[in-house]
Design an enzyme around this catalytic site. Sequence first.
Site, PDB file in Angstrom:
ATOM      1  N   CYS A 115       0.810  -1.222   0.000  1.00 34.52           N
ATOM      2  CA  CYS A 115       0.000   0.000   0.000  1.00 34.52           C
ATOM      3  C   CYS A 115       0.843   1.272   0.000  1.00 34.52           C
ATOM      4  CB  CYS A 115      -0.946   0.007   1.194  1.00 34.52           C
ATOM      5  SG  CYS A 115      -2.184  -1.311   1.145  1.00 34.52           S
ATOM      6  N   HIS A 261      -3.837   7.154   0.713  1.00 33.24           N
ATOM      7  CA  HIS A 261      -4.050   5.809   0.179  1.00 33.24           C
ATOM      8  C   HIS A 261      -5.462   5.373   0.520  1.00 33.24           C
ATOM      9  CE1 HIS A 261      -4.006   1.561  -0.377  1.00 33.24           C
ATOM     10  NE2 HIS A 261      -3.973   1.308   0.917  1.00 33.24           N
ATOM     11  N   ASN A 291      -9.930  -0.788  -2.431  1.00 31.62           N
ATOM     12  CA  ASN A 291      -8.515  -0.587  -2.150  1.00 31.62           C
ATOM     13  C   ASN A 291      -7.703  -1.222  -3.277  1.00 31.62           C
ATOM     14  OD1 ASN A 291      -5.871  -0.716  -1.237  1.00 31.62           O
ATOM     15  ND2 ASN A 291      -6.411  -1.344   0.845  1.00 31.62           N
TER      16      ASN A 291
END
EC number: 2.3.1.180
Length: 334
Positions: A115, A261, A291
């Site tokens: 991530c 993020h 995501n």
Amino acid sequence: MYKSKITGVGHYVPENVVTNHDLSKLMDTNDAWIQERTGIKERRHIKKGDGNSTSVMGVKASKIALERANLTPNDIDMIVFATLSPDMYFPGGGVQVQEMLGMRTVPALDVRNQCSGFVYSISVADQFVKTGMYKNILVIGAENHSGGLDFTTRGRGVSVIFGDGAGAVVVSRSDDESGILSTHLHSEGKHKDELALDGPSTGYWVPEIIEDNPQENIPYYPYMNGQFVFKHAVVRFAEVINEGLEANNFTANDINMLIPHQANLRISQFIQKKMRLSDDQVFNNIQKYGNTTAASIPIALSEAWEAGKIKDGDLVVLAAFGSGFTWGSVIIKW
């Protein structure tokens, strides 16, 4: 020392939309349950036969970024490719992009910081440009999560969150006052097992997985300790954003656009409230895409720019937290 600047942005997501209702047909879940916990309404998944892969999506996003930077593939001096879901175990996606774009023999570097991968990649590109080694660097974040998720009730805590897609930027040498002001990176390996995928890997090859594990305990599906990750994320996000702001003599009030993020809408909302930012100062698109790990920031950056939410002179902050744990921020004068 030279200055570096993002001169082109682009993104690509598969056409196949997977809604929460679609997932409820595969596992014991529902739209209200998913939205309450994550804020996600739908995500994009690669569909068999659509020609997409992690690298292919990276190429599609890159072509848009190159066009917007008024550059051709032959103008690029280096590729930095961030992903946790490469097309092959090795080699990495960077050389595949180099081939598909028909580029000359430039270096290709693959970044495996999940991530935080795009933030780490921007930091790498920033340093190569600022030291004068390279003039134009193509930075890509791309993911194909859907091929490696457990779409049963057993895996719903993870599988409802992730989507596929890619984003790319061109980082170029610049004489302007604007550009990347600083980057800030951190890690805390003692928490590496709280968000992880054990195999296949050199520690967990496929034959061992099949022989040593019952079907209900397959270690090649991701594991996430959701509450633990959430608690750490909200702390580290705020810390690293403030670290970047303080390093450049800014405060939260100076932020024109924060692009976090897209891990969980609740995390973004928590940080927004904690830093007293308005809705106009934060960009979220996790509702549409889920995501997308290394791709989430460049996809959001590209969408925000396309929507006119990022303008010349704006203070733009990128921030990420993820597996490792790793986290970081980028401070940009657009």
